[in-house]
Design a protein around this motif. Sequence first.
Motif, PDB file in Angstrom:
ATOM      1  N   LEU A  50      -4.152   0.310   2.509  1.00 44.01           N
ATOM      2  CA  LEU A  50      -2.912   0.272   1.738  1.00 44.01           C
ATOM      3  C   LEU A  50      -2.847  -0.988   0.896  1.00 44.01           C
ATOM      4  O   LEU A  50      -3.333  -2.044   1.293  1.00 44.01           O
ATOM      5  CB  LEU A  50      -1.713   0.301   2.681  1.00 44.01           C
ATOM      6  CG  LEU A  50      -1.578   1.521   3.574  1.00 44.01           C
ATOM      7  CD1 LEU A  50      -0.417   1.334   4.540  1.00 44.01           C
ATOM      8  CD2 LEU A  50      -1.374   2.769   2.744  1.00 44.01           C
ATOM      9  N   SER A  51      -2.200  -0.860  -0.253  1.00 33.89           N
ATOM     10  CA  SER A  51      -2.000  -2.034  -1.087  1.00 33.89           C
ATOM     11  C   SER A  51      -1.009  -2.977  -0.400  1.00 33.89           C
ATOM     12  O   SER A  51      -0.257  -2.571   0.497  1.00 33.89           O
ATOM     13  CB  SER A  51      -1.451  -1.628  -2.452  1.00 33.89           C
ATOM     14  OG  SER A  51      -0.123  -1.140  -2.310  1.00 33.89           O
ATOM     15  N   GLU A  52      -0.996  -4.220  -0.824  1.00 33.27           N
ATOM     16  CA  GLU A  52      -0.081  -5.197  -0.231  1.00 33.27           C
ATOM     17  C   GLU A  52       1.372  -4.787  -0.443  1.00 33.27           C
ATOM     18  O   GLU A  52       2.194  -4.888   0.467  1.00 33.27           O
ATOM     19  CB  GLU A  52      -0.328  -6.583  -0.829  1.00 33.27           C
ATOM     20  CG  GLU A  52       0.512  -7.667  -0.187  1.00 33.27           C
ATOM     21  CD  GLU A  52       0.196  -9.040  -0.746  1.00 33.27           C
ATOM     22  OE1 GLU A  52       1.070  -9.913  -0.604  1.00 33.27           O
ATOM     23  OE2 GLU A  52      -0.891  -9.238  -1.307  1.00 33.27           O
ATOM     24  N   SER A  53       1.694  -4.279  -1.627  1.00 36.68           N
ATOM     25  CA  SER A  53       3.082  -3.874  -1.889  1.00 36.68           C
ATOM     26  C   SER A  53       3.482  -2.686  -1.016  1.00 36.68           C
ATOM     27  O   SER A  53       4.610  -2.621  -0.519  1.00 36.68           O
ATOM     28  CB  SER A  53       3.283  -3.538  -3.369  1.00 36.68           C
ATOM     29  OG  SER A  53       2.465  -2.453  -3.756  1.00 36.68           O
ATOM     30  N   ARG A  54       2.574  -1.756  -0.786  1.00 41.25           N
ATOM     31  CA  ARG A  54       2.854  -0.601   0.070  1.00 41.25           C
ATOM     32  C   ARG A  54       3.042  -1.050   1.518  1.00 41.25           C
ATOM     33  O   ARG A  54       3.953  -0.609   2.203  1.00 41.25           O
ATOM     34  CB  ARG A  54       1.703   0.400  -0.016  1.00 41.25           C
ATOM     35  CG  ARG A  54       1.793   1.545   0.974  1.00 41.25           C
ATOM     36  CD  ARG A  54       2.745   2.605   0.577  1.00 41.25           C
ATOM     37  NE  ARG A  54       2.051   3.525  -0.282  1.00 41.25           N
ATOM     38  CZ  ARG A  54       2.576   4.633  -0.743  1.00 41.25           C
ATOM     39  NH1 ARG A  54       3.791   4.949  -0.425  1.00 41.25           N
ATOM     40  NH2 ARG A  54       1.923   5.410  -1.529  1.00 41.25           N
ATOM     41  N   GLU A 107       4.037  -4.005   2.549  1.00 42.30           N
ATOM     42  CA  GLU A 107       5.323  -4.703   2.635  1.00 42.30           C
ATOM     43  C   GLU A 107       6.488  -3.715   2.638  1.00 42.30           C
ATOM     44  O   GLU A 107       7.453  -3.894   3.378  1.00 42.30           O
ATOM     45  CB  GLU A 107       5.463  -5.689   1.482  1.00 42.30           C
ATOM     46  CG  GLU A 107       4.554  -6.889   1.605  1.00 42.30           C
ATOM     47  CD  GLU A 107       4.563  -7.772   0.372  1.00 42.30           C
ATOM     48  OE1 GLU A 107       5.282  -7.465  -0.604  1.00 42.30           O
ATOM     49  OE2 GLU A 107       3.829  -8.780   0.380  1.00 42.30           O
ATOM     50  N   ALA A 108       6.404  -2.683   1.810  1.00 42.45           N
ATOM     51  CA  ALA A 108       7.472  -1.679   1.757  1.00 42.45           C
ATOM     52  C   ALA A 108       7.596  -0.947   3.097  1.00 42.45           C
ATOM     53  O   ALA A 108       8.701  -0.724   3.588  1.00 42.45           O
ATOM     54  CB  ALA A 108       7.201  -0.684   0.629  1.00 42.45           C
ATOM     55  N   LEU A 109       6.465  -0.586   3.685  1.00 38.73           N
ATOM     56  CA  LEU A 109       6.501   0.091   4.980  1.00 38.73           C
ATOM     57  C   LEU A 109       7.050  -0.826   6.067  1.00 38.73           C
ATOM     58  O   LEU A 109       7.809  -0.400   6.933  1.00 38.73           O
ATOM     59  CB  LEU A 109       5.108   0.592   5.359  1.00 38.73           C
ATOM     60  CG  LEU A 109       4.627   1.802   4.560  1.00 38.73           C
ATOM     61  CD1 LEU A 109       3.148   2.052   4.802  1.00 38.73           C
ATOM     62  CD2 LEU A 109       5.446   3.029   4.886  1.00 38.73           C
ATOM     63  N   ALA A 110       6.685  -2.102   6.028  1.00 32.21           N
ATOM     64  CA  ALA A 110       7.185  -3.062   7.013  1.00 32.21           C
ATOM     65  C   ALA A 110       8.693  -3.254   6.865  1.00 32.21           C
ATOM     66  O   ALA A 110       9.400  -3.474   7.852  1.00 32.21           O
ATOM     67  CB  ALA A 110       6.464  -4.387   6.871  1.00 32.21           C
ATOM     68  N   PRO A 141      10.069  -2.260  10.782  1.00 23.42           N
ATOM     69  CA  PRO A 141       9.421  -3.500  11.190  1.00 23.42           C
ATOM     70  C   PRO A 141       8.437  -3.322  12.349  1.00 23.42           C
ATOM     71  O   PRO A 141       7.564  -4.146  12.545  1.00 23.42           O
ATOM     72  CB  PRO A 141      10.583  -4.399  11.617  1.00 23.42           C
ATOM     73  CG  PRO A 141      11.782  -3.814  10.969  1.00 23.42           C
ATOM     74  CD  PRO A 141      11.506  -2.342  10.841  1.00 23.42           C
ATOM     75  N   GLY A 142       8.564  -2.244  13.104  1.00 29.03           N
ATOM     76  CA  GLY A 142       7.663  -1.996  14.217  1.00 29.03           C
ATOM     77  C   GLY A 142       6.324  -1.421  13.801  1.00 29.03           C
ATOM     78  O   GLY A 142       5.397  -1.328  14.587  1.00 29.03           O
ATOM     79  N   TRP A 143       6.237  -1.038  12.543  1.00 30.32           N
ATOM     80  CA  TRP A 143       5.001  -0.451  12.030  1.00 30.32           C
ATOM     81  C   TRP A 143       3.949  -1.530  11.861  1.00 30.32           C
ATOM     82  O   TRP A 143       4.225  -2.619  11.381  1.00 30.32           O
ATOM     83  CB  TRP A 143       5.285   0.223  10.692  1.00 30.32           C
ATOM     84  CG  TRP A 143       4.096   0.829  10.057  1.00 30.32           C
ATOM     85  CD1 TRP A 143       3.539   2.037  10.353  1.00 30.32           C
ATOM     86  CD2 TRP A 143       3.303   0.265   9.011  1.00 30.32           C
ATOM     87  NE1 TRP A 143       2.453   2.268   9.563  1.00 30.32           N
ATOM     88  CE2 TRP A 143       2.284   1.189   8.722  1.00 30.32           C
ATOM     89  CE3 TRP A 143       3.345  -0.914   8.307  1.00 30.32           C
ATOM     90  CZ2 TRP A 143       1.336   0.969   7.761  1.00 30.32           C
ATOM     91  CZ3 TRP A 143       2.388  -1.136   7.337  1.00 30.32           C
ATOM     92  CH2 TRP A 143       1.392  -0.202   7.072  1.00 30.32           C
ATOM     93  N   CYS A 144       2.734  -1.258  12.289  1.00 28.77           N
ATOM     94  CA  CYS A 144       1.670  -2.254  12.174  1.00 28.77           C
ATOM     95  C   CYS A 144       0.357  -1.551  11.829  1.00 28.77           C
ATOM     96  O   CYS A 144      -0.226  -0.886  12.684  1.00 28.77           O
ATOM     97  CB  CYS A 144       1.522  -3.035  13.476  1.00 28.77           C
ATOM     98  SG  CYS A 144       0.262  -4.305  13.365  1.00 28.77           S
ATOM     99  N   PRO A 145      -0.107  -1.681  10.599  1.00 29.37           N
ATOM    100  CA  PRO A 145      -1.330  -0.966  10.191  1.00 29.37           C
ATOM    101  C   PRO A 145      -2.593  -1.426  10.911  1.00 29.37           C
ATOM    102  O   PRO A 145      -3.579  -0.717  10.917  1.00 29.37           O
ATOM    103  CB  PRO A 145      -1.424  -1.266   8.702  1.00 29.37           C
ATOM    104  CG  PRO A 145      -0.686  -2.545   8.517  1.00 29.37           C
ATOM    105  CD  PRO A 145       0.419  -2.527   9.546  1.00 29.37           C
ATOM    106  N   ALA A 146      -2.548  -2.601  11.526  1.00 32.10           N
ATOM    107  CA  ALA A 146      -3.742  -3.083  12.231  1.00 32.10           C
ATOM    108  C   ALA A 146      -3.946  -2.366  13.568  1.00 32.10           C
ATOM    109  O   ALA A 146      -5.019  -2.429  14.149  1.00 32.10           O
ATOM    110  CB  ALA A 146      -3.630  -4.594  12.462  1.00 32.10           C
ATOM    111  N   TRP A 147      -2.910  -1.712  14.057  1.00 28.71           N
ATOM    112  CA  TRP A 147      -3.014  -1.014  15.336  1.00 28.71           C
ATOM    113  C   TRP A 147      -3.659   0.345  15.145  1.00 28.71           C
ATOM    114  O   TRP A 147      -3.404   1.040  14.161  1.00 28.71           O
ATOM    115  CB  TRP A 147      -1.637  -0.803  15.945  1.00 28.71           C
ATOM    116  CG  TRP A 147      -0.956  -2.050  16.405  1.00 28.71           C
ATOM    117  CD1 TRP A 147      -1.510  -3.266  16.634  1.00 28.71           C
ATOM    118  CD2 TRP A 147       0.434  -2.179  16.691  1.00 28.71           C
ATOM    119  NE1 TRP A 147      -0.561  -4.149  17.053  1.00 28.71           N
ATOM    120  CE2 TRP A 147       0.645  -3.516  17.100  1.00 28.71           C
ATOM    121  CE3 TRP A 147       1.506  -1.319  16.652  1.00 28.71           C
ATOM    122  CZ2 TRP A 147       1.888  -3.989  17.465  1.00 28.71           C
ATOM    123  CZ3 TRP A 147       2.752  -1.782  17.014  1.00 28.71           C
ATOM    124  CH2 TRP A 147       2.934  -3.103  17.417  1.00 28.71           C
TER     125      TRP A 147
END
Length: 91
Positions: free
Chosen positions: A7-11, A13-16, A20-26
């Motif tokens: 995901l792009s950085e802006s995407r 940030e928007a998802l976060a 806030p519990g969303w974490c793409p690294a998981w």
Amino acid sequence: MLYSGELSESRTEALAEIDPGWCPAWEIGWQRCYQACRRTVAALTGLPDDCRTGLIRRRALDLYEAIPTAHHHERAVRELRDIRRLNQAVP
């Protein structure tokens, strides 16, 4: 150029901002487990203590026991643990 699934950085940030519990690294399995913890805590806190019985307690306990100990420091898991402790009927 982004790789497939990145995901792009802006995407990100928007998802976060949305969750806030969303974490793409998981890994996806842990993300699902984390969300299940959050939903379970929300459901249990919405019930009076005398309604947290039987299957409801069993499901919360099963969920907690299925979580790898490496994730027990995560907020949602700690909240699930704490809500179980508040309701001493769950071992």
